[in-house]
Every structure is written in structure tokens, then in C-alpha cells.
Design a protein around this motif. Structure first.
Motif, mmCIF file in Angstrom:
data_model
loop_
_atom_site.group_PDB
_atom_site.id
_atom_site.type_symbol
_atom_site.label_atom_id
_atom_site.label_comp_id
_atom_site.label_asym_id
_atom_site.label_seq_id
_atom_site.Cartn_x
_atom_site.Cartn_y
_atom_site.Cartn_z
ATOM 1 N N THR A 1 0.564 -1.089 0.022
ATOM 2 C CA THR A 1 0.245 -0.258 0.122
ATOM 3 C C THR A 1 0.642 1.376 0.285
ATOM 4 O O THR A 1 2.061 1.417 0.124
ATOM 5 N N LYS A 2 0.425 2.296 0.152
ATOM 6 C CA LYS A 2 1.228 4.031 -0.049
ATOM 7 C C LYS A 2 1.914 3.766 1.435
ATOM 8 O O LYS A 2 2.726 4.577 1.325
ATOM 9 N N ASP A 3 1.140 3.573 2.460
ATOM 10 C CA ASP A 3 1.840 3.389 3.637
ATOM 11 C C ASP A 3 3.148 2.608 3.960
ATOM 12 O O ASP A 3 3.602 2.413 4.819
ATOM 13 N N GLY A 4 3.109 1.571 3.162
ATOM 14 C CA GLY A 4 4.498 0.558 2.886
ATOM 15 C C GLY A 4 3.965 -0.625 3.568
ATOM 16 O O GLY A 4 4.860 -1.734 3.772
ATOM 17 N N SER A 5 2.419 -1.713 4.226
ATOM 18 C CA SER A 5 2.309 -1.875 4.106
ATOM 19 C C SER A 5 2.357 -3.138 3.382
ATOM 20 O O SER A 5 1.675 -3.066 2.754
ATOM 21 N N THR A 6 2.459 -4.722 4.144
ATOM 22 C CA THR A 6 2.030 -5.760 2.550
ATOM 23 C C THR A 6 0.733 -5.919 2.508
ATOM 24 O O THR A 6 0.469 -6.162 4.197
ATOM 25 N N ILE A 7 0.018 -6.079 1.732
ATOM 26 C CA ILE A 7 -1.472 -6.575 2.425
ATOM 27 C C ILE A 7 -2.236 -7.277 0.950
ATOM 28 O O ILE A 7 -1.831 -7.799 -0.307
ATOM 29 N N ARG A 8 -2.897 -8.182 1.615
ATOM 30 C CA ARG A 8 -3.271 -9.359 0.920
ATOM 31 C C ARG A 8 -5.250 -8.767 0.715
ATOM 32 O O ARG A 8 -5.392 -9.537 2.023
ATOM 33 N N SER A 9 -5.272 -8.026 -0.134
ATOM 34 C CA SER A 9 -6.759 -8.400 0.055
ATOM 35 C C SER A 9 -7.899 -9.384 0.513
ATOM 36 O O SER A 9 -7.870 -10.738 -0.961
ATOM 37 N N ILE A 10 -8.587 -9.782 1.176
ATOM 38 C CA ILE A 10 -9.414 -10.773 1.351
ATOM 39 C C ILE A 10 -10.651 -10.353 0.696
ATOM 40 O O ILE A 10 -11.857 -11.385 0.057
ATOM 41 N N LEU A 11 -11.453 -9.646 1.088
ATOM 42 C CA LEU A 11 -12.530 -8.682 0.094
ATOM 43 C C LEU A 11 -12.860 -7.416 -0.308
ATOM 44 O O LEU A 11 -12.758 -6.515 0.781
ATOM 45 N N ASP A 12 -12.880 -7.303 -1.538
ATOM 46 C CA ASP A 12 -12.663 -5.790 -1.780
ATOM 47 C C ASP A 12 -13.051 -5.764 -3.426
ATOM 48 O O ASP A 12 -13.421 -6.643 -4.033
ATOM 49 N N ARG A 13 -13.210 -4.520 -4.086
ATOM 50 C CA ARG A 13 -13.788 -4.147 -5.305
ATOM 51 C C ARG A 13 -12.747 -4.925 -5.933
ATOM 52 O O ARG A 13 -13.656 -5.282 -7.294
ATOM 53 N N THR A 14 -11.675 -4.695 -5.769
ATOM 54 C CA THR A 14 -10.418 -5.781 -7.109
ATOM 55 C C THR A 14 -11.414 -7.956 -7.301
ATOM 56 O O THR A 14 -11.200 -7.972 -7.901
ATOM 57 N N ASN A 15 -11.880 -8.089 -6.389
ATOM 58 C CA ASN A 15 -12.119 -9.393 -6.602
ATOM 59 C C ASN A 15 -13.670 -9.964 -6.079
ATOM 60 O O ASN A 15 -13.191 -11.029 -5.852
ATOM 61 N N ALA A 16 -14.343 -8.864 -5.738
ATOM 62 C CA ALA A 16 -15.367 -9.606 -5.283
ATOM 63 C C ALA A 16 -16.474 -8.394 -5.833
ATOM 64 O O ALA A 16 -16.016 -7.013 -5.857
ATOM 65 N N PRO A 17 -17.885 -8.514 -5.597
ATOM 66 C CA PRO A 17 -18.696 -7.475 -6.077
ATOM 67 C C PRO A 17 -18.865 -6.594 -5.079
ATOM 68 O O PRO A 17 -20.541 -5.877 -4.124
ATOM 69 N N VAL A 18 -17.636 -6.328 -4.209
ATOM 70 C CA VAL A 18 -17.971 -5.294 -2.332
ATOM 71 C C VAL A 18 -18.620 -3.793 -3.484
ATOM 72 O O VAL A 18 -17.583 -3.694 -4.228
ATOM 73 N N GLN A 19 -19.148 -3.024 -2.554
ATOM 74 C CA GLN A 19 -19.379 -1.486 -2.893
ATOM 75 C C GLN A 19 -19.283 -0.682 -1.623
ATOM 76 O O GLN A 19 -18.502 0.418 -2.076
ATOM 77 N N ASN A 20 -19.253 -1.562 -0.650
ATOM 78 C CA ASN A 20 -19.341 -0.488 0.677
ATOM 79 C C ASN A 20 -18.254 -0.134 2.048
ATOM 80 O O ASN A 20 -17.875 0.302 2.910
ATOM 81 N N GLN A 21 -17.308 -1.663 1.427
ATOM 82 C CA GLN A 21 -16.002 -1.799 2.168
ATOM 83 C C GLN A 21 -15.340 -2.817 2.332
ATOM 84 O O GLN A 21 -15.120 -3.117 0.856
ATOM 85 N N SER A 22 -14.157 -3.088 2.991
ATOM 86 C CA SER A 22 -13.190 -3.721 2.161
ATOM 87 C C SER A 22 -12.476 -4.595 3.549
ATOM 88 O O SER A 22 -12.183 -3.975 3.881
ATOM 89 N N LEU A 23 -11.881 -5.966 3.157
ATOM 90 C CA LEU A 23 -11.347 -6.228 4.518
ATOM 91 C C LEU A 23 -10.166 -7.317 3.504
ATOM 92 O O LEU A 23 -9.921 -7.944 2.589
ATOM 93 N N ALA A 24 -8.526 -6.763 4.109
ATOM 94 C CA ALA A 24 -7.306 -7.250 4.230
ATOM 95 C C ALA A 24 -6.228 -7.878 5.459
ATOM 96 O O ALA A 24 -6.946 -7.034 6.463
ATOM 97 N N GLU A 25 -5.904 -8.404 5.110
ATOM 98 C CA GLU A 25 -4.663 -8.661 5.642
ATOM 99 C C GLU A 25 -3.316 -8.020 5.718
ATOM 100 O O GLU A 25 -3.229 -7.993 4.783
ATOM 101 N N ALA A 26 -2.781 -7.110 6.411
ATOM 102 C CA ALA A 26 -2.223 -6.236 6.476
ATOM 103 C C ALA A 26 -0.444 -7.323 7.496
ATOM 104 O O ALA A 26 -0.601 -8.235 8.129
#
Length: 117
Positions: free
Chosen positions: A14-39
Motif C-alpha cells: 500500500t502507499k503507507d508501506g504495509s504489505t496487504i492481501r485483499s480478502i474481499l474488496d472491489r478487485t476480487n468481489a462485488p463489494v460496494q461499501n467496505q474492504s477486508l484485508a490482511e496486513a
């Protein structure tokens, strides 16, 4: 039904320098209002201090220890801690032991909503 396996999600920085794995977000699911990731933040490393104009964030510490700073207030964090980061709050997390945590953002995380200095 959408079901994503964490191990199948590619990591990115991410822009802040952490390593992220998106669990559910706009890139991998039909998500509209939130995102969940492991950092992940390696031992001895801080994220870059930043804020989000729109997103409210929750961090939930899964592994490790560190220090969380929000708007100048610092507190130690460890496994089982849940942290609220309001929109517009300057924040930074530093790992004193390698940190792994869940990060939930509403609205979903975006690089465009991450601001520095």
C-alpha cells in the motif's frame, strides 16, 4: 456466493508501506461499501504516517506486538486488540514484533484516499 481464500490473494504494498492481501474488496468481489484485508508489518518497521479523508478503518491484531499512534496518541498493541481509526485521523503502526492484522475499511481502501503530510 462469493468465497475467497486468503492464500490465493496476491500481496501488494500500500502507499503507507504495509504489505496487504485483499480478502474481499472491489478487485476480487462485488463489494460496494467496505474492504477486508490482511496486513503485515515487519519487526522494527513503521507504516508511513497518513490519513484517509473518507475511510473509517478497523485494525484487529492477529499476531505480534507494536505501537499504534492516532492523532499523536500512542498505545501499545498486541494480539486480540481492535483499533478504530476514524476518517481524517493521522495514524501509524510500528511493529516491535512482526505484526499481522486484519484491516477493514468503509468505504473500501483506495490509494487515492491515502494522504501524507
Amino acid at each position: 456466493m462469493t468465497l475467497n481464500q486468503l492464500s490465493e490473494q496476491p500481496p501488494f504494498t500500500t502507499k503507507d508501506g504495509s504489505t496487504i492481501r485483499s480478502i474481499l474488496d472491489r478487485t476480487n468481489a462485488p463489494v460496494q461499501n467496505q474492504s477486508l484485508a490482511e496486513a503485515t508489518v515487519p519487526i522494527g518497521r513503521p507504516t508511513e504516517r497518513h490519513y484517509h479523508k473518507l475511510s473509517e478503518e478497523f485494525y484487529f491484531i492477529l499476531e505480534g506486538q507494536g505501537t499504534m499512534e492516532i492523532n499523536g496518541e500512542e498505545r501499545p498493541v498486541t494480539v486480540g486488540d481492535a483499533i478504530l481509526i476514524p476518517p481524517g485521523a493521522w495514524h501509524q503502526i510500528t511493529a516491535t514484533q512482526t505484526l499481522r492484522f486484519l484491516c477493514c475499511c468503509a468505504p473500501p481502501y483506495s490509494h487515492e484516499d491515502t494522504f501524507f503530510v
